[in-house]
Scaffold this motif. Structure first.
Motif, PDB file in Angstrom:
ATOM      1  N   THR A  37       0.815  -1.217   0.000  1.00 42.09           N
ATOM      2  CA  THR A  37       0.000   0.000   0.000  1.00 42.09           C
ATOM      3  C   THR A  37       0.846   1.264   0.000  1.00 42.09           C
ATOM      4  OG1 THR A  37      -0.143   0.025   2.430  1.00 42.09           O
ATOM      5  CG2 THR A  37      -1.851  -1.176   1.233  1.00 42.09           C
ATOM      6  N   ILE A  38       2.160   1.131   0.270  1.00 36.00           N
ATOM      7  CA  ILE A  38       3.039   2.306   0.240  1.00 36.00           C
ATOM      8  C   ILE A  38       4.169   2.103  -0.777  1.00 36.00           C
ATOM      9  CG2 ILE A  38       2.484   2.983   2.605  1.00 36.00           C
ATOM     10  CD1 ILE A  38       5.259   1.907   3.425  1.00 36.00           C
ATOM     11  N   LEU A  39       3.822   1.459  -1.879  1.00 34.59           N
ATOM     12  CA  LEU A  39       4.673   1.379  -3.068  1.00 34.59           C
ATOM     13  C   LEU A  39       5.798   0.359  -2.987  1.00 34.59           C
ATOM     14  CD1 LEU A  39       5.127   5.222  -3.812  1.00 34.59           C
ATOM     15  CD2 LEU A  39       3.084   3.794  -4.000  1.00 34.59           C
ATOM     16  N   VAL A  40       5.823  -0.516  -2.009  1.00 34.78           N
ATOM     17  CA  VAL A  40       6.846  -1.557  -1.933  1.00 34.78           C
ATOM     18  C   VAL A  40       6.355  -2.782  -2.703  1.00 34.78           C
ATOM     19  CG1 VAL A  40       8.189  -3.073  -0.432  1.00 34.78           C
ATOM     20  CG2 VAL A  40       7.664  -0.744   0.304  1.00 34.78           C
ATOM     21  N   THR A  41       7.114  -3.194  -3.714  1.00 30.95           N
ATOM     22  CA  THR A  41       6.708  -4.346  -4.517  1.00 30.95           C
ATOM     23  C   THR A  41       7.216  -5.619  -3.861  1.00 30.95           C
ATOM     24  OG1 THR A  41       6.834  -2.991  -6.518  1.00 30.95           O
ATOM     25  CG2 THR A  41       6.729  -5.364  -6.834  1.00 30.95           C
ATOM     26  N   GLU A  42       6.428  -6.087  -2.897  1.00 33.78           N
ATOM     27  CA  GLU A  42       6.787  -7.333  -2.212  1.00 33.78           C
ATOM     28  C   GLU A  42       5.990  -8.499  -2.828  1.00 33.78           C
ATOM     29  OE1 GLU A  42       3.875  -8.357  -0.111  1.00 33.78           O
ATOM     30  OE2 GLU A  42       3.290  -6.748  -1.473  1.00 33.78           O
ATOM     31  N   LEU A  43       5.945  -9.616  -2.123  1.00 33.71           N
ATOM     32  CA  LEU A  43       5.394 -10.841  -2.692  1.00 33.71           C
ATOM     33  C   LEU A  43       3.940 -10.691  -3.125  1.00 33.71           C
ATOM     34  CD1 LEU A  43       5.590 -13.820  -3.360  1.00 33.71           C
ATOM     35  CD2 LEU A  43       5.285 -14.343  -0.931  1.00 33.71           C
ATOM     36  N   LEU A  44       3.084 -10.172  -2.258  1.00 36.75           N
ATOM     37  CA  LEU A  44       1.675 -10.056  -2.608  1.00 36.75           C
ATOM     38  C   LEU A  44       1.473  -9.084  -3.761  1.00 36.75           C
ATOM     39  CD1 LEU A  44      -1.287 -10.715  -2.107  1.00 36.75           C
ATOM     40  CD2 LEU A  44      -1.341  -8.871  -0.413  1.00 36.75           C
ATOM     41  N   ARG A  45       2.185  -7.961  -3.736  1.00 35.75           N
ATOM     42  CA  ARG A  45       2.056  -6.979  -4.816  1.00 35.75           C
ATOM     43  C   ARG A  45       2.466  -7.588  -6.152  1.00 35.75           C
ATOM     44  NH1 ARG A  45      -0.538  -2.588  -6.814  1.00 35.75           N
ATOM     45  NH2 ARG A  45       0.827  -1.386  -8.186  1.00 35.75           N
ATOM     46  N   GLN A  46       3.523  -8.404  -6.155  1.00 38.14           N
ATOM     47  CA  GLN A  46       3.952  -9.058  -7.385  1.00 38.14           C
ATOM     48  C   GLN A  46       2.867 -10.001  -7.891  1.00 38.14           C
ATOM     49  OE1 GLN A  46       6.777  -8.298  -9.003  1.00 38.14           O
ATOM     50  NE2 GLN A  46       6.201  -9.664 -10.662  1.00 38.14           N
ATOM     51  N   ALA A  47       2.212 -10.721  -6.978  1.00 40.03           N
ATOM     52  CA  ALA A  47       1.121 -11.607  -7.375  1.00 40.03           C
ATOM     53  C   ALA A  47      -0.033 -10.810  -7.975  1.00 40.03           C
ATOM     54  CB  ALA A  47       0.632 -12.416  -6.171  1.00 40.03           C
ATOM     55  N   GLN A  48      -0.324  -9.639  -7.410  1.00 36.30           N
ATOM     56  CA  GLN A  48      -1.374  -8.787  -7.962  1.00 36.30           C
ATOM     57  C   GLN A  48      -1.017  -8.301  -9.359  1.00 36.30           C
ATOM     58  OE1 GLN A  48      -1.433  -5.886  -4.778  1.00 36.30           O
ATOM     59  NE2 GLN A  48      -3.335  -6.703  -3.940  1.00 36.30           N
ATOM     60  N   ILE A  49       0.233  -7.932  -9.549  1.00 33.61           N
ATOM     61  CA  ILE A  49       0.686  -7.452 -10.852  1.00 33.61           C
ATOM     62  C   ILE A  49       0.516  -8.533 -11.913  1.00 33.61           C
ATOM     63  CG2 ILE A  49       2.764  -6.821 -12.154  1.00 33.61           C
ATOM     64  CD1 ILE A  49       3.696  -5.287  -9.658  1.00 33.61           C
ATOM     65  N   ILE A  50       0.869  -9.764 -11.573  1.00 29.00           N
ATOM     66  CA  ILE A  50       0.786 -10.865 -12.538  1.00 29.00           C
ATOM     67  C   ILE A  50      -0.664 -11.232 -12.812  1.00 29.00           C
ATOM     68  CG2 ILE A  50       1.408 -13.264 -12.964  1.00 29.00           C
ATOM     69  CD1 ILE A  50       3.835 -12.782 -11.077  1.00 29.00           C
ATOM     70  N   PHE A  72      -6.775 -15.051 -10.433  1.00 34.15           N
ATOM     71  CA  PHE A  72      -6.522 -14.643  -9.055  1.00 34.15           C
ATOM     72  C   PHE A  72      -6.211 -15.825  -8.142  1.00 34.15           C
ATOM     73  CE2 PHE A  72      -9.269 -11.312 -10.791  1.00 34.15           C
ATOM     74  CZ  PHE A  72      -8.447 -10.220 -10.575  1.00 34.15           C
ATOM     75  N   PHE A  73      -7.004 -16.897  -8.255  1.00 31.84           N
ATOM     76  CA  PHE A  73      -6.802 -18.027  -7.350  1.00 31.84           C
ATOM     77  C   PHE A  73      -5.417 -18.633  -7.533  1.00 31.84           C
ATOM     78  CE2 PHE A  73      -6.923 -22.560  -6.379  1.00 31.84           C
ATOM     79  CZ  PHE A  73      -7.371 -22.529  -5.057  1.00 31.84           C
ATOM     80  N   ALA A  74      -5.002 -18.817  -8.761  1.00 32.85           N
ATOM     81  CA  ALA A  74      -3.712 -19.448  -9.029  1.00 32.85           C
ATOM     82  C   ALA A  74      -2.554 -18.617  -8.483  1.00 32.85           C
ATOM     83  CB  ALA A  74      -3.529 -19.673 -10.535  1.00 32.85           C
ATOM     84  N   LEU A  75      -2.576 -17.310  -8.746  1.00 34.58           N
ATOM     85  CA  LEU A  75      -1.454 -16.461  -8.326  1.00 34.58           C
ATOM     86  C   LEU A  75      -1.470 -16.188  -6.832  1.00 34.58           C
ATOM     87  CD1 LEU A  75       0.710 -15.562 -10.290  1.00 34.58           C
ATOM     88  CD2 LEU A  75      -1.417 -16.046 -11.476  1.00 34.58           C
ATOM     89  N   TYR A  76      -2.643 -15.906  -6.269  1.00 30.23           N
ATOM     90  CA  TYR A  76      -2.709 -15.661  -4.824  1.00 30.23           C
ATOM     91  C   TYR A  76      -2.420 -16.934  -4.052  1.00 30.23           C
ATOM     92  CZ  TYR A  76      -4.844 -11.133  -5.870  1.00 30.23           C
ATOM     93  OH  TYR A  76      -5.087  -9.859  -6.323  1.00 30.23           O
ATOM     94  N   GLY A  77      -2.871 -18.072  -4.605  1.00 31.14           N
ATOM     95  CA  GLY A  77      -2.564 -19.349  -3.953  1.00 31.14           C
ATOM     96  C   GLY A  77      -1.073 -19.631  -3.950  1.00 31.14           C
ATOM     97  N   THR A  78      -0.398 -19.307  -5.050  1.00 28.86           N
ATOM     98  CA  THR A  78       1.058 -19.493  -5.121  1.00 28.86           C
ATOM     99  C   THR A  78       1.763 -18.587  -4.116  1.00 28.86           C
ATOM    100  OG1 THR A  78       0.875 -20.018  -7.475  1.00 28.86           O
ATOM    101  CG2 THR A  78       3.058 -19.476  -6.639  1.00 28.86           C
ATOM    102  N   ALA A  79       1.307 -17.337  -4.029  1.00 25.09           N
ATOM    103  CA  ALA A  79       1.888 -16.421  -3.044  1.00 25.09           C
ATOM    104  C   ALA A  79       1.691 -16.956  -1.630  1.00 25.09           C
ATOM    105  CB  ALA A  79       1.263 -15.037  -3.178  1.00 25.09           C
ATOM    106  N   ALA A  80       0.512 -17.520  -1.361  1.00 25.78           N
ATOM    107  CA  ALA A  80       0.241 -18.082  -0.033  1.00 25.78           C
ATOM    108  C   ALA A  80       1.203 -19.226   0.286  1.00 25.78           C
ATOM    109  CB  ALA A  80      -1.203 -18.571   0.040  1.00 25.78           C
ATOM    110  N   VAL A  81       1.521 -20.047  -0.720  1.00 28.89           N
ATOM    111  CA  VAL A  81       2.479 -21.138  -0.510  1.00 28.89           C
ATOM    112  C   VAL A  81       3.853 -20.583  -0.147  1.00 28.89           C
ATOM    113  CG1 VAL A  81       3.708 -23.029  -1.649  1.00 28.89           C
ATOM    114  CG2 VAL A  81       1.237 -22.757  -1.980  1.00 28.89           C
TER     115      VAL A  81
END
Length: 489
Positions: A434-447, A454-463
């Motif tokens: 939310t403050i411009l840091v491209t971390e794991l979840l943000r990268q999943a959102q970008i992809i 959504f399920f595939a990418l967010y699920g991968t991030a969760a793993v």
């Protein structure tokens, strides 16, 4: 017990330096682009086809992105994009994180009062989208009492709200359409260009355009009020319109996609499994370069703060003790997201401008310090007072007793709850997006944004998060075993 003030003062001084040494001040001047030669553009990066990352190359692209680049070329300036969630976009603009917003900003009288809004570079109309089998909505008036998935800060959310819809907050159109397809909401109100592009890209037959709002929608650049940029932006847009560049960009991202042309993104589909395989490394890289470093740095600094605050909390000095109590109360009594926003968006109003990653470190460190201080204090108090007295009888001073006798045993007591704090911090780093840091979840959102998987990418991030936490849990067990030798028998 008495605690040396030098230790406490040193910790407090280090905290003050941490807060003030990361940069300050907003840039001034009539036209920041002329003085710097750089046009800083805020955009989402997850709003296909206007601002998203190309699934094939990973590069930021889209209609708004290309228009911004063309405007920068007309202005003779290099364009730097700053990817920001929509709900934080205008707060970041006010905090001087960038010069303009290029993210389908609809021109409204309310926004014109507060911001410099350029001439429109895209024009559409408002539409109401429903599920394909829903025939209950044929006009805007029919959405009264319905659930609408909207960006709460967008003008379309206000249109839905004014017509009696119940707003369900989402981060972008892709999430809104997913909720609509899943039957979790009843309608989505948005710009026709966005909806046509979505339908062309996804071939989603589960939804349909049921009605129009009767309102023309014009999108332009937004800058801070009296920015000195408006005249140059308007001139550049007019030139791009006159020489056909805007039409060409529109053809590339909107008209061709809407007609299902050969250059539409859907022409080269990838399965969800292939998408995940192709992006295992980008997600891992985000975890290795942002999520894990942010966790480790914040936790280490947070422990230093926590130790100082715990000692101050135990001090017989009422001033130090009460200051520590107040700090702990504030940290534990306010949401971490609010703390992040204060450090990143509010401090620039007082002349302190901190870059995204250091801002996240400061907010997370202060948060860890508040929670871990009570853990460390209780661990120190769990050591029998007789051991303090025994240390005094053999000539150990306070510092020696703390280092050789008390802290080794207290560490063993504190490790399990501190490990829980560390594991929670790993997951909390997702808020840094939310403050411009491209971390794991943000990268999943970008992809996920241009592909709608959504399920595939967010699920991968969760793993990934789960694996990181498993490693930390294993390390905790090994560390506890090594500390067993310090436990009094």
């Amino acid at each position: 017990m008495r605690y040396p003030r030098t230790v406490l003062l040193a910790v407090l001084a280090a905290l003050a330096v941490l807060l003030t040494s990361c940069g300050s001040g907003q840039s001034g001047g009539e036209n920041p682009v002329e003085s710097s030669g750089v046009l800083r553009v805020g955009t989402e990066g997850v709003y296909a086809p206007f601002s998203y990352h190309d699934p094939a190359t990973g590069q930021l692209t889209g209609y708004d992105v290309d228009v911004a680049r063309a405007v920068g070329e007309k202005l003779g300036a290099n364009v730097e994009f700053v990817e920001t969630p929509w709900d934080s976009m205008f707060a970041a603009l006010e905090a001087n994180r960038f010069d303009v917003v290029a993210n389908q900003v609809t021109i409204t009288p309310e926004r014109q009062e507060k911001y410099d809004l350029s001439e429109p570079y895209s024009i559409g109309e408002g539409v109401v989208v429903t599920r394909a089998g829903d025939n209950s909505i044929t006009s805007l008036a029919d959405i009264r009492g319905k659930r609408a998935a909207q960006n709460t800060t967008s003008n379309w959310a206000q249109v839905a709200r004014d017509n009696g819809a119940q707003i369900e907050s989402v981060e972008g159109l892709t999430q809104a359409m997913a909720l609509l397809s899943q039957g979790r909401v009843d309608v989505v109100v948005n710009d026709s260009l966005s909806i046509y592009a979505y339908l062309a890209e996804t071939n989603d037959t589960a939804v349909k355009i049921a009605a129009t709002t009767g309102e023309k929608s014009e999108q332009g650049f937004a800058a801070r009020k009296n920015s000195g940029l408006l005249e140059d932006l308007d001139a550049a847009i007019e030139e791009l319109r006159a020489d056909g560049t805007l039409a060409e960009i529109s053809q590339k991202y909107l008209k061709a996609n809407a007609s299902g042309g050969a250059d539409a993104p859907a022409a080269q589909p990838r399965s969800a499994w292939q998408l995940v395989l192709d992006n295992l490394w980008p997600l891992a890289k985000a975890a290795l370069t942002a999520t894990i470093p942010l966790t480790i740095i914040s936790f280490v600094i947070g422990l230093v703060i926590a130790l100082g605050v715990a000692l101050a909390r135990l001090s017989s000095n009422l001033v130090l003790s009460n200051v520590a109590r107040f700090y702990i109360s504030v940290i534990r009594g306010t949401p971490l997201l609010v703390q992040l926003f204060i450090v990143f968006f509010a401090l620039p109003e007082f002349g302190v401008r901190i870059d995204p990653f250091p801002a996240a470190v400061i907010a997370f460190s202060l948060n860890v310090g508040g929670y871990a201080a009570e853990i460390i204090r209780s661990a120190i108090q769990s050591i029998p007072k007789g051991q303090w007295e025994a240390a005094e009888t053999i000539g150990l001073n306070y510092a020696g007793t703390l280092r050789r006798i008390i802290l080794p045993q207290a560490t063993r007591v504190a490790v399990p709850p501190l490990s829980n704090t560390l594991i929670s911090l790993v997951k909390d780093t997702s808020l840094a997006s939310t403050i411009l840091v491209t971390e794991l979840l943000r990268q999943a959102q970008i992809i996920a944004a241009p592909t709608f998987e959504f399920f595939a990418l967010y699920g991968t991030a969760a793993v990934y998060y789960w694996v990181i936490c498993l490693v930390l849990s294993f390390g905790q067990a090994r560390f506890e075993h090594r500390l067993e030798r310090y436990v009094a028998r």
